[in-house]
Design an enzyme around this catalytic site. Structure first.
Site, mmCIF file in Angstrom:
data_model
loop_
_atom_site.group_PDB
_atom_site.id
_atom_site.type_symbol
_atom_site.label_atom_id
_atom_site.label_comp_id
_atom_site.label_asym_id
_atom_site.label_seq_id
_atom_site.Cartn_x
_atom_site.Cartn_y
_atom_site.Cartn_z
ATOM 1 N N ASP A 447 72.462 -72.918 -34.498
ATOM 2 C CA ASP A 447 72.544 -73.843 -33.373
ATOM 3 C C ASP A 447 71.382 -73.580 -32.423
ATOM 4 O O ASP A 447 70.794 -72.494 -32.437
ATOM 5 C CB ASP A 447 73.883 -73.639 -32.651
ATOM 6 C CG ASP A 447 74.038 -74.539 -31.449
ATOM 7 O OD1 ASP A 447 73.776 -75.740 -31.570
ATOM 8 O OD2 ASP A 447 74.416 -74.034 -30.377
ATOM 9 N N ASP A 647 77.515 -70.839 -30.801
ATOM 10 C CA ASP A 647 78.201 -70.228 -29.658
ATOM 11 C C ASP A 647 79.173 -71.146 -28.947
ATOM 12 O O ASP A 647 79.914 -70.703 -28.082
ATOM 13 C CB ASP A 647 77.165 -69.746 -28.633
ATOM 14 C CG ASP A 647 76.615 -70.899 -27.794
ATOM 15 O OD1 ASP A 647 76.323 -71.963 -28.374
ATOM 16 O OD2 ASP A 647 76.498 -70.733 -26.568
ATOM 17 N N ASP A 651 80.614 -75.866 -32.087
ATOM 18 C CA ASP A 651 80.210 -75.173 -33.311
ATOM 19 C C ASP A 651 81.406 -74.648 -34.110
ATOM 20 O O ASP A 651 81.225 -74.146 -35.225
ATOM 21 C CB ASP A 651 79.300 -73.977 -32.969
ATOM 22 C CG ASP A 651 78.000 -74.412 -32.305
ATOM 23 O OD1 ASP A 651 77.460 -75.451 -32.722
ATOM 24 O OD2 ASP A 651 77.545 -73.735 -31.373
#
Length: 759
Positions: A447, A647, A651
């Site tokens: 990410d 995080d 996600d």
């Protein structure tokens, strides 16, 4: 569910105290609470909430074999694992099996200590705490509760495996423990059945109570650790479900507002969402204007402006404006409910990697049983007198030396040591499956916001134009932005505070939708925004266009500033790349990993961040949570072994779908609970350390399994009497027990070497 009177958790299936009210059933913990509710039901409007996504399904399934389904808890007939609820629920009741196994573990551990002192002290060190005659009886008293009570679930599962023909680790455990315990009882109660040659100290026949007791204790420890790890996945889903509010402010046809529970909200209802509140359902704005924090969906810190006609999603957070929305999707139809279901399905479909010992036991267990039977028959038919005693003892020696103590220790010992070593290096391992899978990963999906970047926008540049000074420019801009509700405005105000700048008085503040803001600071008008905002007041931003393009190409957001009627400068705000990110990405790519970025941000910013970290193998931008999960699924379908590092709440689904989920410790609880590995400080370099730890641990486990099977490969034939025809050597159960202990000691010492591995 919650008792609306006292707030206690109530099992709606078991509670006999319930009342039908407002079209649904309310459950209570006692007759007293039920009576209080009936007397004045309107006193409890807010607490009578039905759990979001609660289900009446009582079906339970095996996490490793989803085809196994039954009504209520139990054990899988294939692998012996405990079944878990099939549908997600907000009820956070403790796992009854975890409570039961924990209690059994404590009892077994307490009794195992004196048992080991009695047996090992006498056998290895010649330390006889009690007389040789009394010792077997005391060991029997100590070991009986461990084997017969603490180990009872293993015997049940072992018996089930025999009945169903699905031999597994519990088959091996029950046979090994049962053989050691049974022969010890015979040796204690009827030692005359054994030939004198098998006598030990003071002519006593050796007993193996400690082998049976320690095996049960170690297996219980492994089961408790496994149950705790599995409980965490349920907490992750409950954390997602808890994001939605339990009530909504509904506007009636006559304009009056009332607070109602979510089960009373239907499609088409008008709801007011006050500043700072979460949206209860998915809908469309029909009145008002505000900004909405959609990081739950996109992971991006910047709030999104919402005007009439804009779509809003349940569980996202309203900013400082008041909105009226029309409900378009409620209950199980909302985006949050969809994400919850997908996370639950992904967790169930990602079958845990079976322990190496379980896979090997599919042939090892029947092989050992077959060898023991053949040994008994051969000695009974062809052995010297006393044939029966020799046959029985040699068959028992085979089972004892094959007792799965070392085999059971091979994986958990390495994992326990590795978990401690990883914690020292900022890597938290949730379970052995994640550590094992990480070794084979060839693709790292990562990410952007909060993982490659810090996740918090910062003021990175103040570039004045002409005769304006940087501090004066920032001070005026911060004074205006202090009146704004835009999230980036607070970043600018914070930047001015860090520089110790004072803010002037502001009057005539105005917000210009889609362009920026303006206000008077002192006696001068300050206008802040994009190029269109400045051209609106006939100020040409062209002299700063090249500078703005430079900052935007690096992923920054740019705001032009005009003071009076002159171009004064620009302000740049960006989410900085994490310290050490470039080095970590370079190291991972050097190890042969393909690194792919998935982000909800725009493509320009994503490319800028990729450049800042030294380049990535692929970039996918403008993604929602299901988009990230879809791409990971496509990678896996093409044969890639995928790890996902993220995080945010957005996600959680991708972390569950990936072969290995890696959560940043600075992120949300949902992301951390959905991942198998957590980096405690959000340090990307810890991914490199986690990879090295995984490789070292799996190498160590393979060594342990090699040692345990090496001892069995050599010991079992000798225990069966293979050397007797040529050398007249027989292995007594005492020697078999010593060999088993030696194999366990070798495994433990080898696992401890992980404490010295360099990460």
């Amino acid at each position: 569910m919650k008792d609306p009177v006292c707030g206690m958790t109530v099992d709606p299936v078991k509670s006999p105290y319930n009342v039908d009210h407002a079209g649904r059933t309310i459950h209570f913990c006692s007759a007293g609470c039920k009576a209080k509710f009936i007397a004045d039901p309107l006193s409890y409007p807010k607490d009578m909430t039905r759990p979001l996504l609660a289900t009446t399904s009582e079906m339970w399934t095996c996490p490793m074999h989803p085809e196994i389904r039954q009504a209520g808890p139990g054990s899988c007939p294939i692998c012996g694992m405990a079944l878990e609820p099939e549908a997600p629920s907000l009820i956070d009741a403790p796992n009854p099996e975890l409570i039961d196994f924990t209690r059994r573990l404590w009892v077994a551990a307490v009794l195992s200590i004196p048992l080991l002192l009695l047996s090992m002290g006498a056998d290895m060190f010649g330390l006889h705490i009690v007389s040789a005659t009394a010792s077997p009886w005391i060991q029997l008293v100590l070991s009986a509760p461990i084997v017969l009570w603490a180990g009872q679930p293993f015997f049940v599962r072992g018996w089930t495996s025999l009945v169903t023909g699905r031999l597994n680790m519990f088959t091996l455990i029950s046979i090994g423990v049962g053989a050691a315990f049974t022969i010890s009882i015979v040796a204690t109660v009827a030692p005359q059945l054994f030939p004198p040659s098998f006598g030990g100290h003071a002519g006593m026949i050796p007993v193996y109570y400690e082998a049976a007791g320690v095996v049960v204790t170690l297996v219980l420890l492994g089961q408790v650790l496994e149950l705790r790890a599995r409980a965490a996945t349920g907490r992750a889903i409950r954390a997602l479900m808890d994001l939605a509010p339990k009530t909504a402010h509904r506007i009636a046809a006559d304009g009056t507002e009332s607070e109602v529970t979510l089960d009373l909200v239907v499609t088409g209802d008008r709801l007011r969402v006050r500043p700072g509140e979460a949206f209860a359902v998915d809908g469309v704005v029909i009145e008002g204007r505000s900004t909405v924090d959609e990081s739950m969906l996109t992971g991006e810190p910047a709030a999104v402006a919402k005007d009439i006609g804009a779509i809003v999603t349940g569980a996202t957070i309203n900013g400082t404006g008041s909105l009226i929305i029309e409900a378009r999707a409620v209950g199980d139809s909302t985006m949050l409910a969809h994400i919850v279901r997908m996370v639950a399905d992904a967790q169930r479909s990602r079958a845990p990697i079976q322990a190496v010992a379980d896979r090997i036991s599919s042939w090892f267990v029947p092989a050992v049983i077959g060898i023991a039977v053949l040994t008994f028959l051969a000695w009974s038919l062809f052995g010297p007198e006393p044939r029966f005693s020799h046959a029985l003892l040699n068959a028992i020696a085979v089972l004892i030396i094959a007792c799965p103590c070392a085999l059971g220790l091979a994986t958990p010992m390495s994992i326990m040591v590795a978990a401690g070593r990883g914690a020292q290096a900022g890597v938290l391992i949730k379970n052995a499956e994640a550590l094992q899978a990480f070794e084979t990963v060839d693709t790292l999906v990562i990410d952007k916001t909060g993982t490659l970047t810090e996740g918090k926008p910062k003021l990175i540049a103040v570039e004045p134009h002409a005769t304006f000074a940087a501090d004066d420019l920032l001070s005026r801009v911060a004074a205006v932005e202090a009146q704004s509700e835009h999230p980036l405005a607070q970043t600018i105000v914070a930047g001015a505070a860090e520089r110790g700048l004072s803010l002037g008085s502001v009057t005539d503040f105005k917000s210009h939708t889609g362009m920026g803001v303006s206000a008077k600071v002192g006696k001068q008008m300050v206008v802040i925004g994009n190029e269109a905002q400045l051209r609106r007041i006939q100020v040409d931003p062209t002299p700063l266009s090249s500078a703005a393009k430079k900052y935007r190409s690096n992923g920054a957001g740019v705001m032009f500033v005009a003071i009076g009627s002159k171009l004064a400068g620009l302000i740049a705000v960006a989410d900085p790349v994490r310290s050490g990110a470039s080095e970590a990405i370079a190291e991972l790519r050097a190890q042969g990993l393909r690194v792919v970025m998935l982000t909800g941000d725009n493509e320009l910013t994503a490319n800028a961040v990729a450049t800042a970290v030294g380049g990535l193998d692929d970039i996918c931008a403008n993604l929602l949570p299901e988009g990230k999960a879809r791409i990971i699924g496509e990678l896996k379908a093409h044969g890639a072994r995928v790890a996902m590092a993220g995080d945010g709440i957005n996600d959680a689904l991708a972390l569950a779908v990936a072969d290995v989920g890696v959560a940043m410790g600075t992120g949300t609880d949902v992301a951390i609970e959905s991942a198998g590995i957590t980096l405690t400080k959000g340090d990307l370099g810890a991914i490199v350390r986690a990879r090295r730890l995984s490789t070292a641990t799996m190498r160590n486990i393979r060594q342990n399994l090699f040692f345990s099977f090496l001892f069995n490969g050599i010991g079992i034939p000798i225990a069966a009497g293979a050397l007797y025809p040529v050398a007249g050597i027989l292995m007594s159960p005492m020697i078999a027990g010593a060999a088993m202990a030696l194999s366990s000691l070798t495994v433990v010492l080898n696992a401890l070497r992980l404490n010295r591995v360099k990460l």
